[in-house]
Every structure is written in structure tokens, then in C-alpha cells.
Design a protein around this motif. Structure first.
Motif, PDB file in Angstrom:
ATOM      1  N   MET A   1      25.015  38.387  43.290  1.00  0.00           N
ATOM      2  CA  MET A   1      26.411  38.484  43.002  1.00  0.00           C
ATOM      3  C   MET A   1      27.021  37.098  43.149  1.00  0.00           C
ATOM      4  SD  MET A   1      29.614  40.731  44.527  1.00  0.00           S
ATOM      5  CE  MET A   1      28.771  41.287  45.902  1.00  0.00           C
ATOM      6  N   ASP A   2      28.003  36.809  42.287  1.00  0.00           N
ATOM      7  CA  ASP A   2      28.710  35.544  42.387  1.00  0.00           C
ATOM      8  C   ASP A   2      30.205  35.792  42.150  1.00  0.00           C
ATOM      9  OD1 ASP A   2      29.030  35.812  39.622  1.00  0.00           O
ATOM     10  OD2 ASP A   2      27.547  34.300  39.141  1.00  0.00           O
ATOM     11  N   ALA A   3      30.974  34.715  42.099  1.00  0.00           N
ATOM     12  CA  ALA A   3      32.431  34.826  41.955  1.00  0.00           C
ATOM     13  C   ALA A   3      32.826  35.537  40.662  1.00  0.00           C
ATOM     14  CB  ALA A   3      33.070  33.444  42.021  1.00  0.00           C
ATOM     15  N   THR A   4      32.044  35.369  39.605  1.00  0.00           N
ATOM     16  CA  THR A   4      32.333  36.045  38.337  1.00  0.00           C
ATOM     17  C   THR A   4      32.220  37.556  38.499  1.00  0.00           C
ATOM     18  OG1 THR A   4      31.511  34.133  37.123  1.00  0.00           O
ATOM     19  CG2 THR A   4      31.679  36.197  35.901  1.00  0.00           C
ATOM     20  N   ASP A   5      31.201  38.007  39.207  1.00  0.00           N
ATOM     21  CA  ASP A   5      31.025  39.440  39.457  1.00  0.00           C
ATOM     22  C   ASP A   5      32.186  39.997  40.278  1.00  0.00           C
ATOM     23  OD1 ASP A   5      28.473  39.537  38.178  1.00  0.00           O
ATOM     24  OD2 ASP A   5      27.568  38.749  40.007  1.00  0.00           O
ATOM     25  N   VAL A   6      32.613  39.257  41.286  1.00  0.00           N
ATOM     26  CA  VAL A   6      33.713  39.705  42.132  1.00  0.00           C
ATOM     27  C   VAL A   6      34.993  39.816  41.308  1.00  0.00           C
ATOM     28  CG1 VAL A   6      35.171  39.125  44.117  1.00  0.00           C
ATOM     29  CG2 VAL A   6      32.694  38.790  44.244  1.00  0.00           C
ATOM     30  N   SER A   7      35.247  38.824  40.470  1.00  0.00           N
ATOM     31  CA  SER A   7      36.428  38.849  39.608  1.00  0.00           C
ATOM     32  C   SER A   7      36.408  40.058  38.679  1.00  0.00           C
ATOM     33  CB  SER A   7      36.502  37.553  38.790  1.00  0.00           C
ATOM     34  OG  SER A   7      37.601  37.585  37.918  1.00  0.00           O
ATOM     35  N   PHE A   8      35.262  40.331  38.076  1.00  0.00           N
ATOM     36  CA  PHE A   8      35.126  41.486  37.188  1.00  0.00           C
ATOM     37  C   PHE A   8      35.393  42.788  37.945  1.00  0.00           C
ATOM     38  CE2 PHE A   8      32.684  44.941  35.306  1.00  0.00           C
ATOM     39  CZ  PHE A   8      33.162  44.925  34.005  1.00  0.00           C
ATOM     40  N   ALA A   9      34.816  42.908  39.142  1.00  0.00           N
ATOM     41  CA  ALA A   9      34.996  44.122  39.939  1.00  0.00           C
ATOM     42  C   ALA A   9      36.459  44.327  40.320  1.00  0.00           C
ATOM     43  CB  ALA A   9      34.122  44.060  41.194  1.00  0.00           C
ATOM     44  N   MET A  10      37.145  43.255  40.666  1.00  0.00           N
ATOM     45  CA  MET A  10      38.560  43.364  41.018  1.00  0.00           C
ATOM     46  C   MET A  10      39.394  43.796  39.814  1.00  0.00           C
ATOM     47  SD  MET A  10      39.015  40.151  43.614  1.00  0.00           S
ATOM     48  CE  MET A  10      40.692  40.570  44.065  1.00  0.00           C
ATOM     49  N   LYS A  11      39.113  43.228  38.663  1.00  0.00           N
ATOM     50  CA  LYS A  11      39.834  43.619  37.442  1.00  0.00           C
ATOM     51  C   LYS A  11      39.575  45.080  37.102  1.00  0.00           C
ATOM     52  CE  LYS A  11      39.899  38.976  35.556  1.00  0.00           C
ATOM     53  NZ  LYS A  11      39.309  38.039  34.598  1.00  0.00           N
ATOM     54  N   PHE A  12      38.323  45.536  37.277  1.00  0.00           N
ATOM     55  CA  PHE A  12      37.973  46.922  37.010  1.00  0.00           C
ATOM     56  C   PHE A  12      38.754  47.859  37.932  1.00  0.00           C
ATOM     57  CE2 PHE A  12      35.506  50.700  38.068  1.00  0.00           C
ATOM     58  CZ  PHE A  12      35.320  51.255  36.802  1.00  0.00           C
TER      59      PHE A  12
ATOM     60  N   LEU B   1      42.327  51.932  41.380  1.00  0.00           N
ATOM     61  CA  LEU B   1      41.539  52.323  42.555  1.00  0.00           C
ATOM     62  C   LEU B   1      41.979  51.532  43.781  1.00  0.00           C
ATOM     63  CD1 LEU B   1      37.977  52.316  40.953  1.00  0.00           C
ATOM     64  CD2 LEU B   1      39.306  54.329  41.629  1.00  0.00           C
ATOM     65  N   PRO B   2      42.046  52.178  44.938  1.00  0.00           N
ATOM     66  CA  PRO B   2      42.246  51.408  46.176  1.00  0.00           C
ATOM     67  C   PRO B   2      41.077  50.431  46.310  1.00  0.00           C
ATOM     68  CG  PRO B   2      42.462  53.770  46.598  1.00  0.00           C
ATOM     69  CD  PRO B   2      41.933  53.611  45.195  1.00  0.00           C
ATOM     70  N   LEU B   3      41.351  49.238  46.799  1.00  0.00           N
ATOM     71  CA  LEU B   3      40.333  48.193  46.840  1.00  0.00           C
ATOM     72  C   LEU B   3      40.240  47.596  48.237  1.00  0.00           C
ATOM     73  CD1 LEU B   3      38.401  46.249  45.291  1.00  0.00           C
ATOM     74  CD2 LEU B   3      40.399  44.823  44.867  1.00  0.00           C
ATOM     75  N   ALA B   4      39.019  47.413  48.705  1.00  0.00           N
ATOM     76  CA  ALA B   4      38.780  46.731  49.978  1.00  0.00           C
ATOM     77  C   ALA B   4      37.651  45.730  49.772  1.00  0.00           C
ATOM     78  CB  ALA B   4      38.405  47.723  51.068  1.00  0.00           C
ATOM     79  N   ILE B   5      37.701  44.666  50.530  1.00  0.00           N
ATOM     80  CA  ILE B   5      36.662  43.638  50.481  1.00  0.00           C
ATOM     81  C   ILE B   5      35.881  43.697  51.782  1.00  0.00           C
ATOM     82  CG2 ILE B   5      36.178  41.178  50.278  1.00  0.00           C
ATOM     83  CD1 ILE B   5      37.517  42.360  47.782  1.00  0.00           C
TER      84      ILE B   5
ATOM     85  N   ILE C   1      34.198  45.984  47.502  1.00  0.00           N
ATOM     86  CA  ILE C   1      33.410  44.843  47.026  1.00  0.00           C
ATOM     87  C   ILE C   1      32.733  44.237  48.248  1.00  0.00           C
ATOM     88  CG2 ILE C   1      33.462  42.592  45.913  1.00  0.00           C
ATOM     89  CD1 ILE C   1      35.967  43.550  44.406  1.00  0.00           C
ATOM     90  N   ASP C   2      31.415  44.245  48.248  1.00  0.00           N
ATOM     91  CA  ASP C   2      30.620  43.798  49.390  1.00  0.00           C
ATOM     92  C   ASP C   2      30.179  42.357  49.178  1.00  0.00           C
ATOM     93  OD1 ASP C   2      28.775  43.398  51.414  1.00  0.00           O
ATOM     94  OD2 ASP C   2      27.903  45.397  51.216  1.00  0.00           O
ATOM     95  N   LEU C   3      30.686  41.457  50.001  1.00  0.00           N
ATOM     96  CA  LEU C   3      30.382  40.023  49.879  1.00  0.00           C
ATOM     97  C   LEU C   3      29.305  39.551  50.848  1.00  0.00           C
ATOM     98  CD1 LEU C   3      34.037  38.626  49.692  1.00  0.00           C
ATOM     99  CD2 LEU C   3      32.554  39.351  47.808  1.00  0.00           C
TER     100      LEU C   3
END
Length: 77
Positions: free
Chosen positions: A1-12, A18-22, A40-42
Motif C-alpha cells: 500500500m502507498d499514498a495513492t492507495d490511501v487517497s483512493f480509499a478515502m475518496k471511495f 461511509l464513516p472513516l477511521a485511520i 484504512i490500515d497504515l
């Protein structure tokens, strides 16, 4: 996973309302979380870069406080 994946997941998550937590590496003192929704699991994003001359650092979200401290101590005279 990288920053692009995180950005995509946040946009989704936002598009689906959806409620979102990191989930980071354990340095989130607030303990914020959600029981339903999208997490989103970092934890695997643990890169640390230190610029001694510029006195700055880049620390990814999965890094624990202990890991960051250990790296920073390498630069203490």
C-alpha cells in the motif's frame, strides 16, 4: 500500500458516505476509531526519512512512536 492507495480509499469512503477511521502505528493519542464503516490500515507504511541539515523528517502513518524515537536518536550528538 502507498499514498495513492490511501487517497483512493478515502475518496471511495467519502463517495459512499461511509464513516472513516485511520489505523496507524499506535501514535494516535486520541484513540479515535469507528465500529462501523471503513478503516484504512497504515500499519505497513513505516518509512522514516530524516534531513539532519534541514532539521525535518518524513514519517509514514504506520510508524510507532518508539520506532520514530529510535530513528531520531541516531541524529542526537
Amino acid at each position: 500500500m502507498d499514498a495513492t492507495d490511501v487517497s483512493f480509499a478515502m475518496k471511495f469512503a467519502r463517495a459512499q458516505a461511509l464513516p472513516l477511521a485511520i489505523r496507524g502505528g499506535g501514535h494516535n493519542a486520541s484513540g479515535a476509531a469507528c465500529s462501523e464503516g471503513f478503516v484504512i490500515d497504515l500499519r505497513n507504511m513505516k518509512s522514516i526519512r530524516v534531513n539532519k541539515e534541514g532539521q525535518t523528517s518524513y514519517v509514514q502513518g504506520g510508524t510507532t512512536t518508539g520506532q520514530a524515537q529510535a530513528e531520531f536518536l541516531k541524529y542526537v550528538p
